[in-house]
Design a protein around this motif. Structure first.
Motif, PDB file in Angstrom:
ATOM      1  N   ILE A   1       0.813  -1.227   0.000  1.00 53.27           N
ATOM      2  CA  ILE A   1       0.000   0.000   0.000  1.00 53.27           C
ATOM      3  C   ILE A   1       0.842   1.272   0.000  1.00 53.27           C
ATOM      4  N   ALA A   2       2.162   1.105  -0.146  1.00 54.92           N
ATOM      5  CA  ALA A   2       3.061   2.266  -0.171  1.00 54.92           C
ATOM      6  C   ALA A   2       2.693   3.181  -1.333  1.00 54.92           C
ATOM      7  N   GLY A   3       2.605   4.465  -1.052  1.00 51.30           N
ATOM      8  CA  GLY A   3       2.267   5.434  -2.073  1.00 51.30           C
ATOM      9  C   GLY A   3       0.770   5.541  -2.351  1.00 51.30           C
ATOM     10  N   PHE A   4      -0.005   4.671  -1.743  1.00 50.89           N
ATOM     11  CA  PHE A   4      -1.457   4.701  -1.942  1.00 50.89           C
ATOM     12  C   PHE A   4      -2.155   5.128  -0.661  1.00 50.89           C
ATOM     13  N   VAL A   5      -1.893   4.402   0.409  1.00 48.43           N
ATOM     14  CA  VAL A   5      -2.431   4.750   1.727  1.00 48.43           C
ATOM     15  C   VAL A   5      -1.315   5.491   2.463  1.00 48.43           C
ATOM     16  N   ARG A   6      -1.662   6.611   3.074  1.00 46.45           N
ATOM     17  CA  ARG A   6      -0.655   7.400   3.789  1.00 46.45           C
ATOM     18  C   ARG A   6       0.063   6.533   4.822  1.00 46.45           C
ATOM     19  N   ALA A   7       1.357   6.733   4.959  1.00 45.84           N
ATOM     20  CA  ALA A   7       2.195   5.917   5.845  1.00 45.84           C
ATOM     21  C   ALA A   7       1.743   5.989   7.301  1.00 45.84           C
ATOM     22  N   ASP A   8       1.213   7.122   7.730  1.00 43.53           N
ATOM     23  CA  ASP A   8       0.770   7.237   9.114  1.00 43.53           C
ATOM     24  C   ASP A   8      -0.502   6.436   9.389  1.00 43.53           C
ATOM     25  N   ARG A   9      -1.117   5.877   8.360  1.00 41.32           N
ATOM     26  CA  ARG A   9      -2.320   5.063   8.522  1.00 41.32           C
ATOM     27  C   ARG A   9      -2.038   3.564   8.411  1.00 41.32           C
ATOM     28  N   HIS A  10      -0.824   3.203   8.069  1.00 37.18           N
ATOM     29  CA  HIS A  10      -0.470   1.787   7.890  1.00 37.18           C
ATOM     30  C   HIS A  10      -0.634   0.980   9.176  1.00 37.18           C
ATOM     31  N   GLU A  11      -0.240   1.542  10.292  1.00 42.33           N
ATOM     32  CA  GLU A  11      -0.272   0.795  11.556  1.00 42.33           C
ATOM     33  C   GLU A  11      -1.694   0.383  11.945  1.00 42.33           C
ATOM     34  N   ALA A  12      -2.627   1.312  11.852  1.00 42.21           N
ATOM     35  CA  ALA A  12      -4.018   0.982  12.191  1.00 42.21           C
ATOM     36  C   ALA A  12      -4.566  -0.082  11.253  1.00 42.21           C
ATOM     37  N   LEU A  13      -4.254   0.029   9.979  1.00 41.88           N
ATOM     38  CA  LEU A  13      -4.721  -0.954   9.002  1.00 41.88           C
ATOM     39  C   LEU A  13      -4.070  -2.316   9.235  1.00 41.88           C
ATOM     40  N   TYR A  14      -2.792  -2.310   9.547  1.00 46.79           N
ATOM     41  CA  TYR A  14      -2.077  -3.570   9.822  1.00 46.79           C
ATOM     42  C   TYR A  14      -2.665  -4.259  11.055  1.00 46.79           C
ATOM     43  N   ASN A  15      -2.876  -3.505  12.119  1.00 43.08           N
ATOM     44  CA  ASN A  15      -3.433  -4.094  13.346  1.00 43.08           C
ATOM     45  C   ASN A  15      -4.835  -4.657  13.123  1.00 43.08           C
ATOM     46  N   ALA A  16      -5.672  -3.939  12.398  1.00 39.93           N
ATOM     47  CA  ALA A  16      -7.032  -4.421  12.127  1.00 39.93           C
ATOM     48  C   ALA A  16      -7.004  -5.665  11.239  1.00 39.93           C
ATOM     49  N   THR A  17      -6.090  -5.707  10.285  1.00 38.18           N
ATOM     50  CA  THR A  17      -5.980  -6.868   9.395  1.00 38.18           C
ATOM     51  C   THR A  17      -5.477  -8.085  10.152  1.00 38.18           C
ATOM     52  N   ILE A  18      -4.452  -7.892  10.977  1.00 36.65           N
ATOM     53  CA  ILE A  18      -3.912  -9.002  11.784  1.00 36.65           C
ATOM     54  C   ILE A  18      -5.013  -9.563  12.688  1.00 36.65           C
ATOM     55  N   HIS A  19      -5.753  -8.689  13.323  1.00 41.75           N
ATOM     56  CA  HIS A  19      -6.835  -9.118  14.223  1.00 41.75           C
ATOM     57  C   HIS A  19      -7.881  -9.936  13.456  1.00 41.75           C
ATOM     58  N   ALA A  20      -8.286  -9.442  12.293  1.00 41.30           N
ATOM     59  CA  ALA A  20      -9.319 -10.126  11.502  1.00 41.30           C
ATOM     60  C   ALA A  20      -8.841 -11.487  11.011  1.00 41.30           C
ATOM     61  N   VAL A  21      -7.638 -11.556  10.451  1.00 37.73           N
ATOM     62  CA  VAL A  21      -7.183 -12.849   9.912  1.00 37.73           C
ATOM     63  C   VAL A  21      -6.903 -13.852  11.027  1.00 37.73           C
ATOM     64  N   ALA A  22      -6.580 -13.359  12.204  1.00 36.72           N
ATOM     65  CA  ALA A  22      -6.336 -14.277  13.321  1.00 36.72           C
ATOM     66  C   ALA A  22      -7.630 -14.944  13.791  1.00 36.72           C
ATOM     67  N   LEU A  23      -8.760 -14.256  13.651  1.00 37.05           N
ATOM     68  CA  LEU A  23     -10.024 -14.766  14.157  1.00 37.05           C
ATOM     69  C   LEU A  23     -10.903 -15.445  13.107  1.00 37.05           C
ATOM     70  N   ILE A  24     -10.584 -15.237  11.826  1.00 34.38           N
ATOM     71  CA  ILE A  24     -11.346 -15.918  10.775  1.00 34.38           C
ATOM     72  C   ILE A  24     -11.000 -17.407  10.838  1.00 34.38           C
ATOM     73  N   PRO A  25     -12.040 -18.245  10.867  1.00 38.48           N
ATOM     74  CA  PRO A  25     -11.744 -19.704  10.968  1.00 38.48           C
ATOM     75  C   PRO A  25     -11.011 -20.242   9.757  1.00 38.48           C
TER      76      PRO A  25
END
Length: 130
Positions: free
Chosen positions: A106-130
């Motif tokens: 997502i480099a150059g598309f999503v602002r770098a200061d927003r990567h952390e929130a997106l990464y944390n939400a993605t990690i949380h979701a994929v960890a809980l999807i069966p």
């Protein structure tokens, strides 16, 4: 890269977790358009309220950090939009806990200061999807 994004990918080529992420986005978009809460449907699909809330949280985070409206296809469509293809790549990087690959997708598309929130939400979701 632009030419690759123009060619529609097929959902049948995704991993199961990637497919779940794409379908969750589609379901949430459909429910949002009808003014309904998608969490009960997601909870039934995943047999887990916690997983449904995590996936819905990812959808909400994407809506906040994505620089433009996230484009999805109908749930019955086999083709993947460029946004959905990017989400599948993010899910793949999150499953393997490869933070650098995640940011590169997502480099150059999503602002770098927003990567952390997106990464944390993605990690949380994929960890809980069966």
């Amino acid at each position: 890269m632009i030419a690759a994004l123009r060619r529609p990918q097929d959902v049948r080529g995704l991993s199961l977790k990637g497919l779940h992420l794409i379908m969750a986005m589609r379901v949430c978009a459909m429910f949002e358009a009808s003014g309904r809460d998608p969490v009960p449907d997601l909870a039934q699909r995943y047999r887990s309220v916690e997983a449904a809330c995590a996936v819905h949280g990812l959808v909400q985070t994407i809506k906040q950090v994505w620089p433009e409206p996230f484009m999805v296809n109908r749930p019955c469509c086999l083709a993947i939009t460029p946004d959905e293809a990017t989400l599948a790549n993010l899910g793949r990087a999150a499953v393997s806990a490869h933070r650098d690959l995640f940011s590169a997708a997502i480099a150059g598309f999503v602002r770098a200061d927003r990567h952390e929130a997106l990464y944390n939400a993605t990690i949380h979701a994929v960890a809980l999807i069966p």
